[in-house]
Design a protein around this motif. Sequence first.
Motif, short mmCIF file in Angstrom:
data_model
loop_
_atom_site.label_atom_id
_atom_site.label_comp_id
_atom_site.label_asym_id
_atom_site.label_seq_id
_atom_site.Cartn_x
_atom_site.Cartn_y
_atom_site.Cartn_z
N GLN A 151 0.82 -1.21 0.00
CA GLN A 151 0.00 0.00 0.00
C GLN A 151 0.86 1.26 0.00
O GLN A 151 0.54 2.24 -0.67
CB GLN A 151 -0.93 0.00 1.22
CG GLN A 151 -1.98 -1.09 1.22
CD GLN A 151 -2.93 -0.97 0.04
OE1 GLN A 151 -3.19 0.12 -0.46
NE2 GLN A 151 -3.45 -2.10 -0.41
N LEU A 152 1.95 1.24 0.76
CA LEU A 152 2.83 2.41 0.80
C LEU A 152 3.54 2.62 -0.53
O LEU A 152 3.78 3.77 -0.94
CB LEU A 152 3.85 2.26 1.93
CG LEU A 152 3.28 2.29 3.35
CD1 LEU A 152 4.39 2.08 4.37
CD2 LEU A 152 2.54 3.60 3.61
N ARG A 153 3.88 1.53 -1.21
CA ARG A 153 4.49 1.68 -2.54
C ARG A 153 3.53 2.38 -3.50
O ARG A 153 3.91 3.29 -4.23
CB ARG A 153 4.90 0.32 -3.09
CG ARG A 153 5.68 0.41 -4.41
CD ARG A 153 5.41 -0.78 -5.30
NE ARG A 153 4.01 -0.94 -5.61
CZ ARG A 153 3.36 -0.22 -6.52
NH1 ARG A 153 3.98 0.74 -7.19
NH2 ARG A 153 2.09 -0.43 -6.75
N ALA A 154 2.28 1.95 -3.46
CA ALA A 154 1.28 2.58 -4.34
C ALA A 154 1.05 4.04 -3.96
O ALA A 154 0.91 4.91 -4.83
CB ALA A 154 -0.03 1.80 -4.25
N PHE A 155 1.05 4.32 -2.66
CA PHE A 155 0.86 5.70 -2.19
C PHE A 155 2.03 6.57 -2.64
O PHE A 155 1.83 7.71 -3.10
CB PHE A 155 0.73 5.72 -0.67
CG PHE A 155 0.51 7.09 -0.10
CD1 PHE A 155 -0.78 7.60 0.02
CD2 PHE A 155 1.57 7.88 0.31
CE1 PHE A 155 -1.00 8.87 0.55
CE2 PHE A 155 1.37 9.15 0.83
CZ PHE A 155 0.07 9.64 0.95
N SER A 156 3.26 6.06 -2.52
CA SER A 156 4.44 6.82 -2.93
C SER A 156 4.42 7.12 -4.42
O SER A 156 4.88 8.19 -4.86
CB SER A 156 5.72 6.06 -2.57
OG SER A 156 5.86 5.95 -1.18
N GLU A 157 3.90 6.19 -5.18
CA GLU A 157 3.81 6.41 -6.62
C GLU A 157 2.82 7.53 -6.93
O GLU A 157 3.04 8.34 -7.83
CB GLU A 157 3.38 5.11 -7.31
CG GLU A 157 3.41 5.17 -8.82
CD GLU A 157 3.11 3.82 -9.45
OE1 GLU A 157 3.03 3.75 -10.70
OE2 GLU A 157 2.95 2.82 -8.71
N ALA A 158 1.72 7.57 -6.17
CA ALA A 158 0.69 8.59 -6.40
C ALA A 158 1.12 9.97 -5.88
O ALA A 158 0.74 11.00 -6.43
CB ALA A 158 -0.62 8.18 -5.74
N TRP A 159 1.93 9.97 -4.80
CA TRP A 159 2.34 11.23 -4.17
C TRP A 159 3.88 11.24 -4.03
O TRP A 159 4.41 11.06 -2.94
CB TRP A 159 1.68 11.39 -2.80
CG TRP A 159 0.19 11.31 -2.84
CD1 TRP A 159 -0.58 10.23 -2.54
CD2 TRP A 159 -0.70 12.35 -3.23
NE1 TRP A 159 -1.90 10.53 -2.71
CE2 TRP A 159 -2.01 11.83 -3.14
CE3 TRP A 159 -0.53 13.67 -3.65
CZ2 TRP A 159 -3.14 12.59 -3.44
CZ3 TRP A 159 -1.65 14.43 -3.95
CH2 TRP A 159 -2.94 13.89 -3.85
N PRO A 160 4.61 11.46 -5.09
CA PRO A 160 6.07 11.30 -5.08
C PRO A 160 6.81 12.30 -4.20
O PRO A 160 7.97 12.06 -3.86
CB PRO A 160 6.45 11.48 -6.56
CG PRO A 160 5.31 12.23 -7.16
CD PRO A 160 4.09 11.80 -6.43
N LYS A 161 6.19 13.41 -3.81
CA LYS A 161 6.89 14.39 -2.98
C LYS A 161 6.77 14.08 -1.48
O LYS A 161 7.37 14.79 -0.67
CB LYS A 161 6.35 15.79 -3.26
CG LYS A 161 6.73 16.31 -4.65
CD LYS A 161 6.34 17.76 -4.83
CE LYS A 161 6.77 18.28 -6.21
NZ LYS A 161 6.40 19.70 -6.40
N ILE A 162 6.01 13.05 -1.14
CA ILE A 162 5.91 12.64 0.26
C ILE A 162 6.91 11.51 0.49
O ILE A 162 6.86 10.47 -0.16
CB ILE A 162 4.49 12.16 0.61
CG1 ILE A 162 3.50 13.31 0.45
CG2 ILE A 162 4.44 11.62 2.04
CD1 ILE A 162 2.05 12.92 0.72
N GLU A 163 7.84 11.73 1.39
CA GLU A 163 8.88 10.74 1.70
C GLU A 163 8.42 9.91 2.89
O GLU A 163 8.18 10.43 3.98
CB GLU A 163 10.19 11.45 2.03
CG GLU A 163 11.32 10.51 2.42
CD GLU A 163 12.54 11.24 2.92
OE1 GLU A 163 13.42 10.58 3.53
OE2 GLU A 163 12.63 12.47 2.74
#
Length: 300
Positions: free
Chosen positions: A113-125
Amino acid sequence: MHLTHNLNRLVHFVAIVEEGTITGAARRLGLSKAVVSKHLQLLEQEVGVNLLVRNTRRLYPSKAGDAFYLRSKAVLIQAEQAFESLSAETAEPAGQVRISAPTDYGIHRLAPQLRAFSEAWPKIEIELDLNDARVDLLEQRFDLAFRVGWLHDSSNLARKLGDFREIFVAEARTARRWQVSRPEQLSSLPFIAFSGFDESRRTLTRQGQQRTINLTAALSINVTSAMHEAVRSGNCLAVLPDYSVKQDLAEGRLVELLPDWQLRTGGIYLVSSPSRLRTRAVSLLINELTTELGERSPPA
């Protein structure tokens, strides 16, 4: 003192506490060590107390520094929210979110889920720390934590995402050899225990019947994923959460022992600090994980 200087020094101080060294804070802020060190020195002179305790390797907040850190962090979050609110419709959320989660849950449910979230919001580390030990969110600077099991009294906010069952499992060939049909038979079998709990006594129920058995651990392990691998190797049994062994059960590598008998059920919770001051990135991630990993529910 000018407000800008105040805020700058709070930024430097918070970075030092969170990074643990002036070098780390300087790297994070893109400044020289000398600048960061000078700001710290001026801040401690202005407040009149030592905010940090120094040793040869790290800097730690003193008692006064810890309280000052929490207030400083709240001020900076408020400032960040003020800027974000001006461009909430157009600006892309950014920033760091630190999350703690149990190892098995992190691997099987959270990491995808975090991988998918990071893909959608790339500026959130996102920094995910997998550890079966229970963490203190404030002390260890986590924004969010997952709890799998049973919540203790806490001032944190908790959202229940779902439930799980504890089950006895063994490797398939081992289970066929043992032919377990009664709870009492488990007492004499080699048992892998989770060292985070006292697992020497277990109670099973079936249609109103109850059996309590004594188990002797052949091996105690403090990480459930390692217990999982030990059971897969054969000749032992363990109690594991059903979500962590779902695929092995479906593919026949592991077998649930005594499936008609029930162990405890527990909850899966998303826990956050009681502070209502959250960055937009943290709020967005909470909403996303609550939607994807469980049903929406009010804080417990």
